[in-house]
Design a protein around this motif. Structure first.
Motif, PDB file in Angstrom:
ATOM      1  N   ASP A  98      36.763  96.821  32.759  1.00  0.00           N
ATOM      2  CA  ASP A  98      36.034  95.798  33.495  1.00  0.00           C
ATOM      3  C   ASP A  98      37.033  94.964  34.281  1.00  0.00           C
ATOM      4  O   ASP A  98      38.185  94.790  33.864  1.00  0.00           O
TER       5      ASP A  98
ATOM      6  N   HIS B 209      31.222  85.216  31.912  1.00  0.00           N
ATOM      7  CA  HIS B 209      30.102  85.815  31.174  1.00  0.00           C
ATOM      8  C   HIS B 209      30.567  87.051  30.408  1.00  0.00           C
ATOM      9  O   HIS B 209      30.208  87.232  29.227  1.00  0.00           O
ATOM     10  N   SER B 210      31.367  87.892  31.055  1.00  0.00           N
ATOM     11  CA  SER B 210      31.866  89.110  30.401  1.00  0.00           C
ATOM     12  C   SER B 210      32.679  88.767  29.159  1.00  0.00           C
ATOM     13  O   SER B 210      32.503  89.384  28.097  1.00  0.00           O
TER      14      SER B 210
ATOM     15  N   LYS C 185      33.384  94.033  41.348  1.00  0.00           N
ATOM     16  CA  LYS C 185      33.408  93.742  39.910  1.00  0.00           C
ATOM     17  C   LYS C 185      33.144  95.010  39.122  1.00  0.00           C
ATOM     18  O   LYS C 185      32.790  96.050  39.673  1.00  0.00           O
ATOM     19  N   GLY C 186      33.326  94.889  37.805  1.00  0.00           N
ATOM     20  CA  GLY C 186      33.031  96.008  36.922  1.00  0.00           C
ATOM     21  C   GLY C 186      34.019  97.152  37.039  1.00  0.00           C
ATOM     22  O   GLY C 186      35.201  96.964  37.335  1.00  0.00           O
TER      23      GLY C 186
ATOM     24  N   SER D 190      30.640  87.082  26.282  1.00  0.00           N
ATOM     25  CA  SER D 190      29.779  88.049  25.591  1.00  0.00           C
ATOM     26  C   SER D 190      30.556  88.857  24.564  1.00  0.00           C
ATOM     27  O   SER D 190      29.965  89.458  23.662  1.00  0.00           O
ATOM     28  N   ARG D 191      31.869  88.860  24.690  1.00  0.00           N
ATOM     29  CA  ARG D 191      32.720  89.581  23.742  1.00  0.00           C
ATOM     30  C   ARG D 191      33.442  88.624  22.793  1.00  0.00           C
ATOM     31  O   ARG D 191      34.445  88.999  22.186  1.00  0.00           O
TER      32      ARG D 191
END
Length: 389
Positions: free
Chosen positions: A353, A215-216, A365-366, A219-220
């Protein structure tokens, strides 16, 4: 009489072996000789940051003179050409070394699986020099686009979605928008693909965290082509098994590793992809005077029935175990079986991230995961005595 210990390669495993053996042994026990083709140690786990321009070469290059200063370790800058295990000699480009004990830590090579054109028309990411070539090439693609605006110049493909591939994709997802802005090019013209033959990215990793990573990255702007093997590469074209052709000037291949050809040519027992088989003390099968460690060797995880992955974490632990067993061999004392202590694993996704597992169950995460990865680098620098230099 002091035993001559020759260590080939100053990567994570080889360097840790040399430094720990130096701590354990006195000058009368052994003569330690470390051979490396560069006069610096490469932080291989950060190559993706250098390739995307997030870090400079000097940020991930540590001069061996600094690491070895004051140590009873002789450093030879040279290239290993062959190992003669019968004569107990190593042939370097400029000389021949004899040994009583040999440590082979020559890393791995890219595995191309026999895919036509893949080796010839792709970049690898195994060294600082290769990372520099990728960075310069990408910058040139943007600069050239103004004079010859063909879409293949702004189409970037990473083959392989293991840790190396995903970490590079994450850094590129951050870097490419900045390069587009600097070159006054609309970012919608830039395409970034990650191609993986397996049915999911980060094969074998926790599925919940894999979804977070996917997803990360999506999204980029990352386009995933999963379960789609590359079957052929030719100049400017990547052919996929589903019939699709990606027109690109940039393919970076991270999709597999194989053992060092020097190990294979020396006649050590290896598994099909060329990594050496070793006993419980990390010695080459049938050779009590030769230790093979790091990415050069193959160690099976009996719990999973799969080999341990070629990671820096395991390479460092192999180096510590190898040094202890070398010292035990020299002194005639009990050796220690190599049993990895897996502390977890973290994959960076760029932009501060990351995803990771600490121990066997704690998921993270993150930004917190990203900081954990940073701290692992700090711990390693402390281990090799470079944290305050």
């Amino acid at each position: 009489m002091a035993k001559k210990v020759v260590i080939l390669g100053a990567g994570y495993a080889g360097l840790v072996t040399a430094l720990k053996l130096n701590k354990l042994a006195s000058a009368g026990d052994c003569e330690i000789i470390l051979v490396n083709k560069h006069d610096y140690h490469q932080m291989i786990t950060q190559l993706h940051e250098s390739a995307a321009g997030a870090k400079s070469d000097r940020d991930i290059r540590i001069p061996l003179a600094s690491v070895l200063k004051g140590k009873n370790i002789k450093f030879i800058k040279d290239t290993v050409e062959a190992i003669d295990k019968q004569a107990k000699q190593v042939k370097l480009k400029s000389q021949v070394l004899s040994y009583d004990y040999l440590v082979v830590s020559l890393g791995s090579e890219s595995e191309y699986f026999g895919i036509p054109g893949l080796k010839e028309y792709s970049f690898s990411l195994k060294s600082i020099n290769q990372a520099r070539l990728i960075r310069i090439h990408i910058e040139k693609c943007f600069a050239d686009y103004h004079y010859d605006p063909t879409p293949d110049k702004l189409t970037f493909v990473v083959g392989g979605a293991g840790f190396s591939g995903i970490e590079l994709v994450g850094e590129l997802a951050d870097a490419l928008p900045k390069l587009a802005e600097e070159n006054n090019i609309p970012y919608e013209r830039v395409k970034l693909y990650n191609v993986e033959a397996a049915p999911m990215i980060l094969p074998g990793f926790d599925e919940e965290l894999v979804k977070v990573a996917e997803h990360s990255l999506k999204s980029r702007g990352v386009n995933f082509l999963v379960g789609v093997p590359i079957i052929r590469v030719e100049p400017g074209k990547v052919h996929l098994k589903n019939g699709e052709i990606i027109e690109t000037q940039t393919l970076v291949w991270t999709g597999g590793v194989r053992g060092s050809q020097i190990v294979i040519d020396a006649g050590f027992e290896t598994e099909p992809r060329g990594r050496a088989k070793v006993d419980e003390y990390l010695r080459a099968i049938g050779h009590e005077d030769v230790f093979i460690i790091g990415d050069s060797c193959f160690v099976m995880n009996e719990e999973t029935g799969r080999p341990y992955p070629p990671t820096a974490q395991i390479a460092i632990q192999m180096g510590e175990n190898c040094a202890a067993n070398l010292y035990a061999s020299i002194k005639g004392t009990q050796k220690e079986k190599f049993v990895p202590n897996l502390l977890g694993s973290v994959a960076s996704l760029g932009r501060k991230d990351a995803i990771g597992k600490v121990g066997k169950s704690l998921k993270t995460k993150g930004w917190i995961a990203y900081r954990i990865k940073d701290m692992s680098q700090v711990r390693y620098l402390a281990k090799i005595g470079m944290i305050f230099k």
